[in-house]
Design a protein around this motif. Structure first.
Motif, PDB file in Angstrom:
ATOM      1  N   ALA A  39     -20.050  -4.849 -40.439  1.00 13.36           N
ATOM      2  CA  ALA A  39     -19.440  -4.475 -39.364  1.00 13.36           C
ATOM      3  C   ALA A  39     -19.693  -5.029 -38.134  1.00 13.36           C
ATOM      4  O   ALA A  39     -18.845  -4.400 -37.010  1.00 13.36           O
ATOM      5  CB  ALA A  39     -20.092  -2.823 -39.245  1.00 13.36           C
ATOM      6  N   SER A  40     -20.536  -5.804 -37.892  1.00  5.24           N
ATOM      7  CA  SER A  40     -20.736  -6.279 -36.619  1.00  5.24           C
ATOM      8  C   SER A  40     -20.140  -7.632 -36.361  1.00  5.24           C
ATOM      9  O   SER A  40     -19.922  -8.282 -34.987  1.00  5.24           O
ATOM     10  CB  SER A  40     -22.238  -6.842 -36.245  1.00  5.24           C
ATOM     11  OG  SER A  40     -22.495  -7.749 -37.158  1.00  5.24           O
ATOM     12  N   ILE A  41     -19.404  -8.434 -37.091  1.00  2.00           N
ATOM     13  CA  ILE A  41     -18.920  -9.525 -37.205  1.00  2.00           C
ATOM     14  C   ILE A  41     -17.307  -9.573 -36.580  1.00  2.00           C
ATOM     15  O   ILE A  41     -17.037 -10.636 -36.277  1.00  2.00           O
ATOM     16  CB  ILE A  41     -19.067 -10.386 -38.394  1.00  2.00           C
ATOM     17  CG1 ILE A  41     -17.906  -9.786 -39.492  1.00  2.00           C
ATOM     18  CG2 ILE A  41     -20.401 -10.460 -38.892  1.00  2.00           C
ATOM     19  CD1 ILE A  41     -17.711 -10.493 -40.724  1.00  2.00           C
ATOM     20  N   TYR A  42     -16.537  -8.345 -36.582  1.00  4.70           N
ATOM     21  CA  TYR A  42     -15.308  -8.300 -36.016  1.00  4.70           C
ATOM     22  C   TYR A  42     -15.384  -8.789 -34.407  1.00  4.70           C
ATOM     23  O   TYR A  42     -16.302  -8.243 -33.740  1.00  4.70           O
ATOM     24  CB  TYR A  42     -14.626  -7.117 -36.302  1.00  4.70           C
ATOM     25  CG  TYR A  42     -14.357  -6.855 -37.653  1.00  4.70           C
ATOM     26  CD1 TYR A  42     -12.841  -7.261 -38.175  1.00  4.70           C
ATOM     27  CD2 TYR A  42     -15.129  -6.312 -38.697  1.00  4.70           C
ATOM     28  CE1 TYR A  42     -12.836  -7.188 -39.524  1.00  4.70           C
ATOM     29  CE2 TYR A  42     -14.854  -6.086 -39.761  1.00  4.70           C
ATOM     30  CZ  TYR A  42     -13.637  -6.501 -40.285  1.00  4.70           C
ATOM     31  OH  TYR A  42     -13.358  -6.379 -41.733  1.00  4.70           O
ATOM     32  N   GLU A  43     -14.521  -9.556 -33.955  1.00  6.36           N
ATOM     33  CA  GLU A  43     -14.298  -9.763 -32.649  1.00  6.36           C
ATOM     34  C   GLU A  43     -13.728  -8.664 -31.938  1.00  6.36           C
ATOM     35  O   GLU A  43     -12.866  -7.948 -32.396  1.00  6.36           O
ATOM     36  CB  GLU A  43     -13.308 -11.153 -32.350  1.00  6.36           C
ATOM     37  CG  GLU A  43     -13.924 -12.344 -32.872  1.00  6.36           C
ATOM     38  CD  GLU A  43     -12.631 -13.473 -32.693  1.00  6.36           C
ATOM     39  OE1 GLU A  43     -12.465 -13.698 -31.690  1.00  6.36           O
ATOM     40  OE2 GLU A  43     -12.657 -14.021 -33.962  1.00  6.36           O
ATOM     41  N   THR A  44     -14.042  -8.466 -30.859  1.00  6.47           N
ATOM     42  CA  THR A  44     -13.451  -7.469 -30.047  1.00  6.47           C
ATOM     43  C   THR A  44     -11.924  -7.562 -29.879  1.00  6.47           C
ATOM     44  O   THR A  44     -11.422  -8.667 -29.630  1.00  6.47           O
ATOM     45  CB  THR A  44     -14.156  -7.460 -28.288  1.00  6.47           C
ATOM     46  OG1 THR A  44     -15.456  -7.488 -28.298  1.00  6.47           O
ATOM     47  CG2 THR A  44     -13.352  -6.450 -27.653  1.00  6.47           C
ATOM     48  N   GLY A  45     -11.255  -6.610 -30.331  1.00 11.22           N
ATOM     49  CA  GLY A  45      -9.720  -6.365 -30.403  1.00 11.22           C
ATOM     50  C   GLY A  45      -9.304  -6.741 -31.738  1.00 11.22           C
ATOM     51  O   GLY A  45      -7.809  -6.913 -31.931  1.00 11.22           O
ATOM     52  N   ASP A  46     -10.148  -7.197 -32.750  1.00 10.99           N
ATOM     53  CA  ASP A  46      -9.368  -7.711 -34.141  1.00 10.99           C
ATOM     54  C   ASP A  46      -9.088  -6.149 -34.674  1.00 10.99           C
ATOM     55  O   ASP A  46      -9.830  -5.329 -34.883  1.00 10.99           O
ATOM     56  CB  ASP A  46     -10.775  -8.253 -34.857  1.00 10.99           C
ATOM     57  CG  ASP A  46     -10.138  -8.643 -35.986  1.00 10.99           C
ATOM     58  OD1 ASP A  46      -9.351  -8.454 -36.637  1.00 10.99           O
ATOM     59  OD2 ASP A  46     -10.901  -9.930 -36.720  1.00 10.99           O
ATOM     60  N   GLN A  47      -7.690  -6.056 -34.807  1.00  6.66           N
ATOM     61  CA  GLN A  47      -7.121  -4.989 -35.496  1.00  6.66           C
ATOM     62  C   GLN A  47      -7.248  -4.676 -36.914  1.00  6.66           C
ATOM     63  O   GLN A  47      -7.350  -3.702 -37.561  1.00  6.66           O
ATOM     64  CB  GLN A  47      -5.610  -5.104 -35.323  1.00  6.66           C
ATOM     65  CG  GLN A  47      -5.428  -4.985 -33.873  1.00  6.66           C
ATOM     66  CD  GLN A  47      -3.662  -5.301 -33.673  1.00  6.66           C
ATOM     67  OE1 GLN A  47      -3.131  -5.650 -34.711  1.00  6.66           O
ATOM     68  NE2 GLN A  47      -3.173  -5.563 -32.429  1.00  6.66           N
ATOM     69  N   ARG A  48      -8.004  -5.863 -37.676  1.00  8.22           N
ATOM     70  CA  ARG A  48      -8.498  -5.730 -39.115  1.00  8.22           C
ATOM     71  C   ARG A  48      -9.371  -4.900 -39.254  1.00  8.22           C
ATOM     72  O   ARG A  48      -9.664  -4.242 -40.243  1.00  8.22           O
ATOM     73  CB  ARG A  48      -8.564  -7.328 -39.671  1.00  8.22           C
ATOM     74  CG  ARG A  48      -7.403  -8.070 -39.463  1.00  8.22           C
ATOM     75  CD  ARG A  48      -7.861  -9.478 -39.781  1.00  8.22           C
ATOM     76  NE  ARG A  48      -8.499 -10.158 -38.914  1.00  8.22           N
ATOM     77  CZ  ARG A  48      -8.669 -11.704 -38.761  1.00  8.22           C
ATOM     78  NH1 ARG A  48      -7.748 -12.236 -39.567  1.00  8.22           N
ATOM     79  NH2 ARG A  48      -9.375 -11.867 -37.741  1.00  8.22           N
ATOM     80  N   ARG A  49     -10.226  -4.630 -38.272  1.00  7.17           N
ATOM     81  CA  ARG A  49     -11.473  -3.882 -38.544  1.00  7.17           C
ATOM     82  C   ARG A  49     -11.235  -2.465 -38.651  1.00  7.17           C
ATOM     83  O   ARG A  49     -11.506  -1.660 -39.980  1.00  7.17           O
ATOM     84  CB  ARG A  49     -12.437  -3.809 -37.442  1.00  7.17           C
ATOM     85  CG  ARG A  49     -13.863  -3.323 -37.487  1.00  7.17           C
ATOM     86  CD  ARG A  49     -14.648  -3.232 -36.266  1.00  7.17           C
ATOM     87  NE  ARG A  49     -16.058  -2.751 -36.647  1.00  7.17           N
ATOM     88  CZ  ARG A  49     -16.691  -1.651 -36.933  1.00  7.17           C
ATOM     89  NH1 ARG A  49     -15.878  -0.668 -36.850  1.00  7.17           N
ATOM     90  NH2 ARG A  49     -17.774  -1.395 -37.067  1.00  7.17           N
ATOM     91  N   ALA A  50     -10.353  -1.649 -37.884  1.00 12.36           N
ATOM     92  CA  ALA A  50     -10.033  -0.505 -38.137  1.00 12.36           C
ATOM     93  C   ALA A  50      -9.199  -0.200 -39.179  1.00 12.36           C
ATOM     94  O   ALA A  50      -9.132   1.035 -39.817  1.00 12.36           O
ATOM     95  CB  ALA A  50      -9.104   0.053 -36.787  1.00 12.36           C
ATOM     96  N   ALA A  51      -8.315  -1.093 -39.806  1.00 11.62           N
ATOM     97  CA  ALA A  51      -7.603  -0.974 -40.921  1.00 11.62           C
ATOM     98  C   ALA A  51      -8.629  -1.314 -42.165  1.00 11.62           C
ATOM     99  O   ALA A  51      -7.899  -0.858 -43.166  1.00 11.62           O
ATOM    100  CB  ALA A  51      -6.561  -2.041 -40.943  1.00 11.62           C
ATOM    101  N   SER A  52      -9.920  -1.698 -41.980  1.00  5.63           N
ATOM    102  CA  SER A  52     -10.490  -2.044 -43.361  1.00  5.63           C
ATOM    103  C   SER A  52     -11.460  -1.141 -43.326  1.00  5.63           C
ATOM    104  O   SER A  52     -11.981  -0.964 -44.519  1.00  5.63           O
ATOM    105  CB  SER A  52     -10.977  -3.480 -43.231  1.00  5.63           C
ATOM    106  OG  SER A  52      -9.900  -4.327 -43.004  1.00  5.63           O
ATOM    107  N   MET A  53     -12.201  -0.614 -42.266  1.00  5.69           N
ATOM    108  CA  MET A  53     -13.345   0.317 -42.486  1.00  5.69           C
ATOM    109  C   MET A  53     -13.600   1.256 -41.544  1.00  5.69           C
ATOM    110  O   MET A  53     -12.920   0.796 -40.370  1.00  5.69           O
ATOM    111  CB  MET A  53     -14.887  -0.687 -42.613  1.00  5.69           C
ATOM    112  CG  MET A  53     -14.859  -1.582 -41.388  1.00  5.69           C
ATOM    113  SD  MET A  53     -16.510  -2.435 -41.150  1.00  5.69           S
ATOM    114  CE  MET A  53     -17.605  -1.205 -40.929  1.00  5.69           C
TER     115      MET A  53
END
Length: 479
Positions: A311-325
């Protein structure tokens, strides 16, 4: 897969479900079934469709593949023992040789291989169009290669069975063949598939294996073997087909209306509606005590929770996070902070465990990243093609480009590329295999507090297989 395949497969699942769950699944279904089946072109179509249906079993993509590919890695974990002791064993590297998930994985993969071999061996005697005949064989070669690839990466040396077994006793003759021989067969199968599968299909057959899917899988095979030049070549051949592209947004890749989209090389096909062909992930990945808040219908299974580190490794603004988890769910006026995978949610599922989401096995983004990795391993090139590919993936995710001023050497590029593979392909069964093939599994997982030993880079052979055939099947060292 196309509705025609899915409906036909209902019949075939019933036809092939009578086998005992052991190594002797390699033997024929029954004399009656084999005599009265495989008679004409329609029978062969049904038999090919049954091979595809194998992918939708608990020992393949319905459960085992995400448990091995994600739960064993640093991407996901099991937070609640009630979610299953077999899952918890794999998560904690306390796996016993009677682990039910691994036993199902062995059985269901070999059942699928049986189905492929039956088509390959029996179709020459059928009077039908030769081009179509070759395509059916090539589809089964692709599926067999995929199943063997998953098995050899999971268990190491395994029995290599390339023909239909017609005598029950013959099953006892098979020992564990060296991994190198299994890989050689995988490469041969995929090369045949490349030459005999179409690049695209008409609408009714969309979802079947294509030559691009075969090349994409061959790319991954060569990458696993660290054959960088062949991996780069095969990835480029996929790119040169001109039929694949990145979807405009990351979230769109996984939207149910976009199944089998332009970014998809190959997906496990599901369809909801009470046919027994829907996908289970909507419920399986929801928190176990979330009721129907996350699932909308039925309970959550508590499987495959993203780790805190993930959960902590996504860069700020990475749209993949919200689409994934997600970090949790809202229960009235209370936020319940428990992470869960959102990539496979179906807000309009038919029933519990009956959703419409496909499972992506090969995506064009993966092909691009494999090409970039192979190029970098062949020789670092400042701001060269590997950088262009990396930045194409990043920019789709809403992130800034990276230049050689930031990644000045091969090692630094390698590290960032590994990160990009992790977040781009999150929860798609790639992470464990990426860690193992790059030699990073022990260091990475020990840093997460896992007590993993070197022998655990392969999983134990299910004990029942050894008990059935102790003269031929021996356990992996350390178990």
């Amino acid at each position: 897969m196309m509705r025609k395949i899915l409906i036909y497969s209902i019949l075939l699942i019933a036809l092939f479900s009578g086998c005992q769950k052991d190594f002797l699944n390699l033997a024929p279904i029954s004399d009656t079934n084999t005599e009265n089946f495989y008679r004409n072109e329609e029978d062969m179509l049904n038999a090919v469709n049954a091979a595809y249906a194998s992918l939708r079993t608990g020992g393949q993509y319905n459960a085992a593949m995400y448990t091995v590919g994600e739960v064993a890695s640093d991407n996901t974990e099991i937070l609640d023992a009630q979610a299953g002791i077999d899952n918890s064993q794999i998560d904690a590297f306390t796996t016993l040789t009677n682990n039910g998930i691994l036993n199902n994985m062995w059985n269901h993969h070999y059942e699928g291989i049986l189905r492929c071999n039956a088509v390959i061996d029996r179709i020459p005697a059928i009077e039908m169009d030769e081009t179509l005949k070759n395509r059916y064989v090539a589809e089964c070669f692709f599926l067999r290669a995929l199943m063997y690839f998953n098995m050899v990466r999971t268990f190491g040396d395994i029995p290599l069975v390339t023909r239909e077994i017609t005598d029950v006793q013959e099953g006892y003759d098979y020992t564990r063949d060296p991994s190198a021989e299994v890989y050689a067969q995988i490469v041969a199968d995929l090369n045949f598939a490349i030459e005999n599968l179409p690049v695209t299909y008409a609408a009714a057959d969309i979802g079947r294996a294509t030559s691009g899917a075969a090349r994409g899988l061959l790319t991954k095979v060569y990458l696993t073997q660290q054959n960088w030049q062949e991996a780069a070549n095969q990835a480029k051949a996929v790119m040169d087909l001109g039929v694949y592209d990145l979807m405009p947004s990351y979230a769109a890749v996984f939207a149910i209306p976009n199944k089998n989209n332009v970014e998809s090389l190959f997906e496990v096909q599901y369809i909801k509606g009470g046919f027994g062909l829907g996908s289970p992930f909507n419920n399986a990945f929801a928190p176990r005590l979330s009721g129907q808040i996350v699932t909308t219908i039925g309970a959550g299974g508590g499987q495959n929770h993203p780790t805190a580190e993930m959960a902590s490794i996504y860069e700020t603004g990475d749209q993949r996070r919200a689409a994934s988890m997600a970090d949790g769910y809202q229960d009235g006026d209370q936020f319940v902070a428990i992470r869960y995978v959102t990539k496979y949610l179906d807000p309009a599922l038919f029933a519990a465990g009956d959703a419409d989401n496909n499972w992506p096995i090969l995506r064009y983004a993966d092909i691009l990243l494999m090409r970039a990795e192979a190029l970098n391993e062949l020789g670092y090139a400042p701001d060269g093609e590997a950088f262009e590919i990396l930045n194409r993936i990043r920019q789709r995710a809403g992130l800034a480009a990276i230049t050689s001023a930031i990644l000045p050497d091969q090692s630094s590029f390698r590290e960032v590329l590994a990160h990009e593979r992790r977040v781009e392909l999150a929860f798609e069964n790639h992470r464990w295999f990426d860690l193992v093939r790059t030699g990073r599994a022990l260091e990475t997982l020990r840093a997460q507090g896992k007590s993993i030993q070197e022998h655990q880079l392969v999983f134990p052979i299910p004990q029942v297989q050894i008990d059935i055939n102790p003269d031929q099947i021996r356990q992996n060292p350390g178990y």
